[in-house]
Design a protein around this motif. Structure first.
Motif, PDB file in Angstrom:
ATOM      1  N   LEU A 107      33.763  18.246  42.717  1.00  0.00           N
ATOM      2  CA  LEU A 107      34.243  17.471  43.893  1.00  0.00           C
ATOM      3  C   LEU A 107      33.559  17.995  45.383  1.00  0.00           C
ATOM      4  O   LEU A 107      33.760  16.740  46.620  1.00  0.00           O
ATOM      5  N   GLU A 108      32.729  18.642  45.493  1.00  0.00           N
ATOM      6  CA  GLU A 108      31.964  18.586  46.841  1.00  0.00           C
ATOM      7  C   GLU A 108      30.727  17.519  46.603  1.00  0.00           C
ATOM      8  O   GLU A 108      30.363  16.596  47.863  1.00  0.00           O
ATOM      9  N   ARG A 109      30.119  17.259  45.728  1.00  0.00           N
ATOM     10  CA  ARG A 109      29.307  15.694  45.415  1.00  0.00           C
ATOM     11  C   ARG A 109      30.374  14.904  46.244  1.00  0.00           C
ATOM     12  O   ARG A 109      29.663  13.872  46.669  1.00  0.00           O
ATOM     13  N   GLN A 110      31.227  14.368  45.491  1.00  0.00           N
ATOM     14  CA  GLN A 110      31.705  13.145  45.346  1.00  0.00           C
ATOM     15  C   GLN A 110      32.137  13.199  47.185  1.00  0.00           C
ATOM     16  O   GLN A 110      32.431  12.039  47.600  1.00  0.00           O
ATOM     17  N   LEU A 111      32.540  13.837  47.531  1.00  0.00           N
ATOM     18  CA  LEU A 111      33.316  14.287  49.316  1.00  0.00           C
ATOM     19  C   LEU A 111      32.256  14.011  49.741  1.00  0.00           C
ATOM     20  O   LEU A 111      32.591  14.417  51.137  1.00  0.00           O
ATOM     21  N   GLY A 112      30.854  14.932  49.668  1.00  0.00           N
ATOM     22  CA  GLY A 112      29.631  14.485  50.456  1.00  0.00           C
ATOM     23  C   GLY A 112      30.369  16.119  51.338  1.00  0.00           C
ATOM     24  O   GLY A 112      29.810  15.626  52.999  1.00  0.00           O
ATOM     25  N   LEU A 113      31.551  17.021  50.952  1.00  0.00           N
ATOM     26  CA  LEU A 113      31.292  18.242  52.199  1.00  0.00           C
ATOM     27  C   LEU A 113      31.262  19.439  51.440  1.00  0.00           C
ATOM     28  O   LEU A 113      31.917  19.369  50.368  1.00  0.00           O
ATOM     29  N   PRO A 114      30.663  20.651  52.179  1.00  0.00           N
ATOM     30  CA  PRO A 114      30.913  22.193  51.524  1.00  0.00           C
ATOM     31  C   PRO A 114      31.973  22.371  51.685  1.00  0.00           C
ATOM     32  O   PRO A 114      33.014  22.170  52.788  1.00  0.00           O
ATOM     33  N   LEU A 115      32.963  23.020  50.900  1.00  0.00           N
ATOM     34  CA  LEU A 115      33.846  22.990  50.608  1.00  0.00           C
ATOM     35  C   LEU A 115      34.399  24.564  51.370  1.00  0.00           C
ATOM     36  O   LEU A 115      34.918  25.438  51.335  1.00  0.00           O
ATOM     37  N   LEU A 116      33.547  25.716  49.888  1.00  0.00           N
ATOM     38  CA  LEU A 116      33.250  26.784  50.091  1.00  0.00           C
ATOM     39  C   LEU A 116      32.105  27.671  50.609  1.00  0.00           C
ATOM     40  O   LEU A 116      30.662  27.221  50.276  1.00  0.00           O
ATOM     41  N   ASP A 117      32.238  27.937  51.553  1.00  0.00           N
ATOM     42  CA  ASP A 117      30.685  29.127  51.412  1.00  0.00           C
ATOM     43  C   ASP A 117      30.865  30.392  50.653  1.00  0.00           C
ATOM     44  O   ASP A 117      31.333  31.196  50.611  1.00  0.00           O
ATOM     45  N   ARG A 118      29.612  30.193  49.803  1.00  0.00           N
ATOM     46  CA  ARG A 118      29.525  30.795  48.795  1.00  0.00           C
ATOM     47  C   ARG A 118      27.860  32.569  48.642  1.00  0.00           C
ATOM     48  O   ARG A 118      28.079  32.894  48.448  1.00  0.00           O
ATOM     49  N   SER A 119      28.060  32.926  50.841  1.00  0.00           N
ATOM     50  CA  SER A 119      27.185  33.169  50.617  1.00  0.00           C
ATOM     51  C   SER A 119      27.656  34.632  50.683  1.00  0.00           C
ATOM     52  O   SER A 119      26.603  35.433  50.662  1.00  0.00           O
ATOM     53  N   GLY A 120      28.771  35.674  50.608  1.00  0.00           N
ATOM     54  CA  GLY A 120      29.312  36.604  50.480  1.00  0.00           C
ATOM     55  C   GLY A 120      29.850  36.835  49.103  1.00  0.00           C
ATOM     56  O   GLY A 120      29.478  36.228  47.951  1.00  0.00           O
ATOM     57  N   TYR A 121      30.100  38.300  49.019  1.00  0.00           N
ATOM     58  CA  TYR A 121      31.041  38.211  47.407  1.00  0.00           C
ATOM     59  C   TYR A 121      31.931  37.615  47.190  1.00  0.00           C
ATOM     60  O   TYR A 121      32.020  36.371  46.216  1.00  0.00           O
ATOM     61  N   ARG A 122      32.792  37.450  48.121  1.00  0.00           N
ATOM     62  CA  ARG A 122      34.295  36.403  47.142  1.00  0.00           C
ATOM     63  C   ARG A 122      33.408  35.011  48.157  1.00  0.00           C
ATOM     64  O   ARG A 122      33.469  35.154  49.408  1.00  0.00           O
ATOM     65  N   VAL A 123      34.128  34.399  47.543  1.00  0.00           N
ATOM     66  CA  VAL A 123      33.641  32.930  48.617  1.00  0.00           C
ATOM     67  C   VAL A 123      34.880  32.676  49.509  1.00  0.00           C
ATOM     68  O   VAL A 123      35.694  32.900  49.411  1.00  0.00           O
ATOM     69  N   LYS A 124      34.697  31.764  50.301  1.00  0.00           N
ATOM     70  CA  LYS A 124      35.562  31.563  51.510  1.00  0.00           C
ATOM     71  C   LYS A 124      35.204  30.014  51.892  1.00  0.00           C
ATOM     72  O   LYS A 124      34.248  28.967  51.336  1.00  0.00           O
ATOM     73  N   LEU A 125      36.836  29.349  52.505  1.00  0.00           N
ATOM     74  CA  LEU A 125      36.814  28.571  52.613  1.00  0.00           C
ATOM     75  C   LEU A 125      35.706  27.722  53.852  1.00  0.00           C
ATOM     76  O   LEU A 125      35.832  28.957  54.594  1.00  0.00           O
ATOM     77  N   THR A 126      35.387  26.963  54.077  1.00  0.00           N
ATOM     78  CA  THR A 126      34.508  26.325  55.009  1.00  0.00           C
ATOM     79  C   THR A 126      36.215  25.556  56.201  1.00  0.00           C
ATOM     80  O   THR A 126      36.945  25.186  55.144  1.00  0.00           O
ATOM     81  N   ASP A 127      35.387  24.777  57.373  1.00  0.00           N
ATOM     82  CA  ASP A 127      36.997  24.607  58.022  1.00  0.00           C
ATOM     83  C   ASP A 127      37.132  22.842  57.471  1.00  0.00           C
ATOM     84  O   ASP A 127      38.345  22.592  57.083  1.00  0.00           O
ATOM     85  N   ALA A 128      36.533  22.247  56.341  1.00  0.00           N
ATOM     86  CA  ALA A 128      36.157  21.354  55.904  1.00  0.00           C
ATOM     87  C   ALA A 128      37.179  21.351  54.111  1.00  0.00           C
ATOM     88  O   ALA A 128      38.060  21.414  54.515  1.00  0.00           O
ATOM     89  N   GLY A 129      36.778  22.596  54.176  1.00  0.00           N
ATOM     90  CA  GLY A 129      37.364  23.466  52.529  1.00  0.00           C
ATOM     91  C   GLY A 129      38.901  23.121  53.153  1.00  0.00           C
ATOM     92  O   GLY A 129      40.216  23.521  51.957  1.00  0.00           O
ATOM     93  N   ARG A 130      39.171  24.394  54.222  1.00  0.00           N
ATOM     94  CA  ARG A 130      40.486  24.479  54.560  1.00  0.00           C
ATOM     95  C   ARG A 130      41.601  23.350  54.909  1.00  0.00           C
ATOM     96  O   ARG A 130      42.895  23.493  54.539  1.00  0.00           O
ATOM     97  N   SER A 131      40.831  22.290  55.439  1.00  0.00           N
ATOM     98  CA  SER A 131      42.209  21.150  55.989  1.00  0.00           C
ATOM     99  C   SER A 131      42.348  20.752  54.440  1.00  0.00           C
ATOM    100  O   SER A 131      43.093  20.474  54.202  1.00  0.00           O
ATOM    101  N   LEU A 132      41.153  19.914  53.597  1.00  0.00           N
ATOM    102  CA  LEU A 132      41.176  19.611  52.314  1.00  0.00           C
ATOM    103  C   LEU A 132      42.336  20.854  51.326  1.00  0.00           C
ATOM    104  O   LEU A 132      43.330  20.330  50.939  1.00  0.00           O
ATOM    105  N   HIS A 133      42.092  21.887  51.678  1.00  0.00           N
ATOM    106  CA  HIS A 133      42.888  22.906  50.227  1.00  0.00           C
ATOM    107  C   HIS A 133      44.514  22.766  51.106  1.00  0.00           C
ATOM    108  O   HIS A 133      45.164  22.294  50.106  1.00  0.00           O
ATOM    109  N   ARG A 134      45.013  22.439  52.327  1.00  0.00           N
ATOM    110  CA  ARG A 134      46.126  21.933  52.934  1.00  0.00           C
ATOM    111  C   ARG A 134      46.845  20.905  51.690  1.00  0.00           C
ATOM    112  O   ARG A 134      48.239  20.754  50.859  1.00  0.00           O
ATOM    113  N   HIS A 135      46.044  19.700  51.899  1.00  0.00           N
ATOM    114  CA  HIS A 135      46.429  18.879  51.410  1.00  0.00           C
ATOM    115  C   HIS A 135      46.419  18.385  50.048  1.00  0.00           C
ATOM    116  O   HIS A 135      47.338  17.798  49.194  1.00  0.00           O
ATOM    117  N   ALA A 136      45.643  19.370  48.952  1.00  0.00           N
ATOM    118  CA  ALA A 136      45.080  19.382  47.960  1.00  0.00           C
ATOM    119  C   ALA A 136      46.404  19.780  46.651  1.00  0.00           C
ATOM    120  O   ALA A 136      46.821  19.844  46.302  1.00  0.00           O
TER     121      ALA A 136
END
Length: 304
Positions: free
Chosen positions: A37-66
């Motif tokens: 999905l990230e490749r198709q959109l050309g956007l990073p949707l998740l921040d995977r740097s921590g133990y729990r993944v977090k939504l990026t700003d773009a991911g947060r916006s897309l998640h509401r619409h999703a």
């Protein structure tokens, strides 16, 4: 849709493994779907740097619409199931303890007389029981209170039921006044309806702490106990209009024991397909609702 479902599950749980378990899929399959999905959109949707993944700003916006898209797809599937259904073999209906049964049973009897191919499976529950039954998917329709603010349910307002605190003449060892206190009532037996819910939080309706209690399964038995001077309690006004008029029951409503109003509704789940008979019954209840609301209207009961 698969990629959106996986992304939504990861966004809600914060972990790929938890999302995989929720969707009954493998961890690699969920990870690959979100990456696709990230490749198709050309956007990073998740921040995977921590133990729990977090939504990026773009991911947060897309998640509401999703989430909106996924709800619409779920509703579309439910509608398709409804269209594919024939006439239901049975409908499961639960009546609550303060449902005006004569009027409702008359409606149900008349309705199911027209649909003899659909069997009515009728149960009566009390307090939190009706709501628990429909949320546990053990009922198609309930007629009770407490459902208007429950997520996932749609309701038809059937009227306001006024509960009046009453006693039989001679039950109280003191005069009836608007300032009767819980302390004065603590030595007297209070009659309460037994909650039929199994795992929902119990609701303490009008209870006087420390008072002796007798519990009963329905309002009619409760009324008989109170009329015969064996206890006191709150009863639906529509059930005791005659007794209040002729003095067999006396209101003790006042500062500490106020009349209480519960909203009676017909409720069904929004995430379940509705067959043709259930849909027609819903329409029948909507048509009958204004007359039922008018019949339940009550004025404040004077002290006697």
């Amino acid at each position: 849709m698969h990629e959106l479902q996986c992304f939504d599950a990861v966004a809600r749980t914060g972990r790929f493994q938890a999302a995989a378990e929720q969707l009954h899929r493998s961890h690699p399959a969920v990870f690959a779907a979100v990456a696709k999905l990230e490749r198709q959109l050309g956007l990073p949707l998740l921040d995977r740097s921590g133990y729990r993944v977090k939504l990026t700003d773009a991911g947060r916006s897309l998640h509401r619409h999703a989430q909106s898209v996924l709800r619409e797809v779920e509703n579309l599937g439910a509608h398709a199931n409804q269209l594919a259904m024939g006439v239901e073999s049975e409908l499961r209906i639960v009546l609550g303890d303060f449902c005006p049964r004569p009027r409702v049973l008359q409606l149900l009897g008349r309705f199911f007389g027209q649909f003899q191919g659909t069997r009515l499976r009728l149960d009566v529950e009390a307090v939190g029981g009706p709501l628990e039954r429909i949320l546990d998917d053990e009922a198609d329709l309930v007629i009770h209170g407490g459902a208007k603010s429950t997520p996932g349910l749609e309701c038809i307002e059937l009227g306001s039921v006024c509960f009046v605190p009453v006693v039989a003449p001679g039950f109280l060892p003191f005069d009836i006044t608007p300032s009767i206190t819980p302390k004065e009532m603590r030595a007297l037996t209070q009659c309460v309806i037994r909650d039929t819910a199994h795992h929902a939080a119990k609701r303490d309706h009008f209870l006087v702490e420390g008072a002796p209690q007798c519990s009963v399964p329905d309002q009619l038995i409760k009324k008989e106990l109170i009329v015969h001077g064996m206890a006191w309690g709150h009863l639906p006004h529509f059930l005791i209009e005659e007794e209040l008029r002729d003095g067999r029951l006396l209101s003790i409503a006042g500062r500490f024991f106020a009349e209480h109003v519960e909203e009676l509704v017909a409720a069904r789940r929004t995430d379940r397909p509705c067959g043709p008979v259930a849909a027609q019954l819903w329409d029948e209840l909507q048509a009958e609702a204004p007359a039922l609301r008018a019949s339940l209207a009550c004025e404040e009961t004077p002290l006697r």
